[in-house]
Structures are given as structure tokens and as C-alpha cells.
Design a protein around this motif. Structure first.
Motif, PDB file in Angstrom:
ATOM      1  N   THR A   4       0.850  -1.191   0.000  1.00 34.09           N
ATOM      2  CA  THR A   4       0.000   0.000   0.000  1.00 34.09           C
ATOM      3  C   THR A   4       0.884   1.238   0.000  1.00 34.09           C
ATOM      4  OG1 THR A   4      -1.725  -1.163   1.242  1.00 34.09           O
ATOM      5  CG2 THR A   4      -1.827   1.240   1.223  1.00 34.09           C
ATOM      6  N   TYR A   5       0.599   2.157  -0.926  1.00 32.30           N
ATOM      7  CA  TYR A   5       1.375   3.388  -1.037  1.00 32.30           C
ATOM      8  C   TYR A   5       0.747   4.454  -0.151  1.00 32.30           C
ATOM      9  CZ  TYR A   5       3.580   7.487  -3.211  1.00 32.30           C
ATOM     10  OH  TYR A   5       4.268   8.652  -3.433  1.00 32.30           O
ATOM     11  N   ALA A   9       7.812   8.446   0.087  1.00 33.42           N
ATOM     12  CA  ALA A   9       8.536   7.177  -0.028  1.00 33.42           C
ATOM     13  C   ALA A   9       7.997   6.131   0.940  1.00 33.42           C
ATOM     14  CB  ALA A   9      10.022   7.407   0.217  1.00 33.42           C
ATOM     15  N   CYS A  10       6.804   6.344   1.459  1.00 34.91           N
ATOM     16  CA  CYS A  10       6.236   5.461   2.468  1.00 34.91           C
ATOM     17  C   CYS A  10       5.330   4.411   1.839  1.00 34.91           C
ATOM     18  CB  CYS A  10       5.446   6.269   3.494  1.00 34.91           C
ATOM     19  SG  CYS A  10       4.722   5.269   4.805  1.00 34.91           S
ATOM     20  N   VAL A  11       5.600   3.155   2.160  1.00 34.91           N
ATOM     21  CA  VAL A  11       4.727   2.055   1.766  1.00 34.91           C
ATOM     22  C   VAL A  11       4.501   1.172   2.996  1.00 34.91           C
ATOM     23  CG1 VAL A  11       5.458   2.026  -0.646  1.00 34.91           C
ATOM     24  CG2 VAL A  11       6.644   0.572   1.024  1.00 34.91           C
ATOM     25  N   ASN A  12       3.394   0.446   2.973  1.00 36.52           N
ATOM     26  CA  ASN A  12       3.112  -0.523   4.022  1.00 36.52           C
ATOM     27  C   ASN A  12       2.944  -1.882   3.357  1.00 36.52           C
ATOM     28  OD1 ASN A  12       2.691  -1.518   6.574  1.00 36.52           O
ATOM     29  ND2 ASN A  12       0.856  -0.310   7.004  1.00 36.52           N
ATOM     30  N   LEU A 188       7.449   0.179  -8.716  1.00 33.96           N
ATOM     31  CA  LEU A 188       6.572   1.130  -8.037  1.00 33.96           C
ATOM     32  C   LEU A 188       7.353   2.410  -7.824  1.00 33.96           C
ATOM     33  CD1 LEU A 188       3.960   1.919  -6.548  1.00 33.96           C
ATOM     34  CD2 LEU A 188       4.925   0.863  -4.481  1.00 33.96           C
ATOM     35  N   GLY A 189       6.899   3.480  -8.416  1.00 38.42           N
ATOM     36  CA  GLY A 189       7.577   4.759  -8.270  1.00 38.42           C
ATOM     37  C   GLY A 189       7.195   5.451  -6.976  1.00 38.42           C
ATOM     38  N   VAL A 190       8.188   6.018  -6.286  1.00 36.61           N
ATOM     39  CA  VAL A 190       7.966   6.774  -5.060  1.00 36.61           C
ATOM     40  C   VAL A 190       8.862   8.021  -5.095  1.00 36.61           C
ATOM     41  CG1 VAL A 190       7.335   4.715  -3.720  1.00 36.61           C
ATOM     42  CG2 VAL A 190       9.721   5.488  -3.723  1.00 36.61           C
ATOM     43  N   GLU A 223      -3.789   3.541  -2.135  1.00 31.28           N
ATOM     44  CA  GLU A 223      -4.137   2.358  -2.917  1.00 31.28           C
ATOM     45  C   GLU A 223      -3.020   1.310  -2.868  1.00 31.28           C
ATOM     46  OE1 GLU A 223      -5.854   2.793  -6.732  1.00 31.28           O
ATOM     47  OE2 GLU A 223      -7.340   4.247  -6.054  1.00 31.28           O
ATOM     48  N   SER A 224      -3.366   0.081  -3.260  1.00 36.78           N
ATOM     49  CA  SER A 224      -2.482  -1.061  -3.064  1.00 36.78           C
ATOM     50  C   SER A 224      -2.327  -1.880  -4.331  1.00 36.78           C
ATOM     51  CB  SER A 224      -3.042  -1.980  -1.964  1.00 36.78           C
ATOM     52  OG  SER A 224      -3.318  -1.279  -0.770  1.00 36.78           O
TER      53      SER A 224
END
Length: 235
Positions: A4-5, A9-12, A188-190, A223-224
Motif C-alpha cells: 500500500t502506497y 517514499a512510504c509504503v506498508n 513502483l515509483g515513489v 491504494e495497493s
């Protein structure tokens, strides 16, 4: 694995109900105002380096959830002084979590690392997260570097999470080269659009990856994507 974005730069990363939160910078991100940090689940918090836009919400979330920190010794020492706990790693080292089910390796990133007060934040890093023959590569804030070519000799990466905003990190061109080095088709771009200096043309960026038979995922915040749903064949 479900990713999940949560902005910047944070994702879970949800691995069978265990949440690995990476670089939480949410509460001061105007693009993520709809995300309530008081509802974010976290069992572990991975910290790539000490810059404010990667650690801002670490203390708040860790104290609420009891999450264990996974980071370098200098960053962990900083947070241990604040009453938090975790597991220290350093470049090239790996450790197994969840009774050996999840392997995390800390790898090189070409960047800098200091806390907001200017104190030393140890070596910047990236992470490889491996579980059940699925691998996510989180590069952290980094420049393109040739050591990335080592990764596919040891891991088959299903998803790479790369910064693409330029100025402070890789831009689109270097991130595409990084994808070639890693031999990964889904990225996945961050680390883009949060600040004016890292604003990108999202459609142009996706086309550059598509022209190279790869897919750049640019998720709306909140979203994920599921790794099992990714088409890892040539696009």
C-alpha cells in the motif's frame, strides 16, 4: 505480499497479516492528508535513512503500535533513547523475522543520512524483503549505482520500489537503468510530486518504462497492489 502506497517514499507491506511499514512521512505531506496515521497498522517499521521526510512519523506510530524498528545502528540508537526498540542491521547483512518466514537484507544506497538537527544518521540503505519466493527491492533514496547489478545473481525481484523524482535521488532515466540492472519488470515509483522540485510528468514517465517493456506503477495515495497479481512476463 500486498503493498500500500502512503505517499512520498512510504509504503506498508502486508505479509499474511504482518505489516512492514517503510519510511513513514505522512502527517506533514499535503498530498496524504486523507491518511490518518492513527489507523495505520505496523508490526515493524523499516527506516532507510534519517532524513526528516523518511522518519517524521516513526515515533508516533511506533509508540501507538509497539512496532519494532529495523534500521541501522545509529538510527536505532536514536530511537532507543526515546524508548523504542528494534533490530539493528548494517550493509550486506540479513536477518530472518516471523520465525524465519521473512528474510530482510540491508543493501547499499548512494545517498546521505542525517537527522533534522544535523547529527549523523549512519549509512543510508535499501532493503530486500524475501518471503515465499517473492521478493521486493526497496532501494531507498539513492543514485543509480552499479552494485544493483549484483541483485539478480541472488534474487528474482518481483517488484522494485524506486525513487523517481530526480534532484535528490534517481530520476526517470536512471530508475529505468536501475530496473535493467535489477532485471525487474514491475516498478513502483515513489519520492515524486511531494515538493515542487520533484514534480514529474507521470504519463511521460510511464511511457518510458512501457517502451522498455516494463511497467511503472504510480499508485494514488492509499491504494495497493498485490505481488501475486503482477504480470512479471515481458510487457
Amino acid at each position: 505480499m500486498k503493498v500500500t502506497y502512503l505517499g512520498h517514499a512510504c509504503v506498508n507491506i502486508n505479509i499474511d497479516g504482518t505489516h512492514f511499514l517503510v519510511d513513514p512521512f505522512i502527517s506533514a505531506n499535503p498530498l496524504a492528508q486523507h491518511i490518518d496515521i492513527n489507523t495505520i497498522p505496523a508490526d515493524y517499521i523499516l527506516i532507510t535513512h534519517a532524513h526528516a521526510d523518511h522518519i517524521l512519523d516513526v515515533e508516533t506510530i511506533a509508540k501507538r503500535t509497539g512496532a519494532q524498528l529495523i534500521t541501522n545502528p545509529e538510527i536505532l540508537a536514536h530511537y532507543e533513547a526515546l524508548g523504542l526498540t528494534g533490530h539493528a542491521m548494517n550493509l550486506g547483512g540479513s536477518h530472518r523475522f516471523l520465525d524465519g518466514k521473512v528474510k530482510i537484507k540491508m543493501i547499499k544506497a548512494e545517498h546521505s543520512s542525517s537527522f533534522p538537527d544535523g547529527s549523523y544518521g549512519g549509512n543510508p540503505a535499501g532493503f530486500l524483503i524475501d518471503c515465499n519466493e517473492e521478493t521486493i527491492y526497496i532501494s531507498g533514496d539513492t543514485a543509480l549505482h552499479y552494485d544493483m547489478k549484483i541483485i539478480p545473481h541472488q534474487y528474482r525481484v518481483n517488484l522494485a520500489i524506486f525513487p523517481i523524482g530526480n534532484n535528490y535521488t534517481m530520476g526517470i532515466r536512471d530508475a529505468l537503468t536501475a530496473a535493467r540492472f535489477v532485471e525487474v519488470n514491475n516498478i513502483l515509483g515513489v519520492h515524486y510530486d511531494t515538493f515542487p522540485v520533484i514534480t514529474i510528468d507521470k504519463e511521460a514517465a510511464k511511457h518510458k518504462f512501457k517502451d522498455d517493456h516494463r511497467r511503472l506503477h504510480l499508485l494514488p495515495i492509499g491504494e495497493s497492489i498485490e505481488l501475486k497479481d503482477l504480470n512479471i512476463s515481458t510487457l
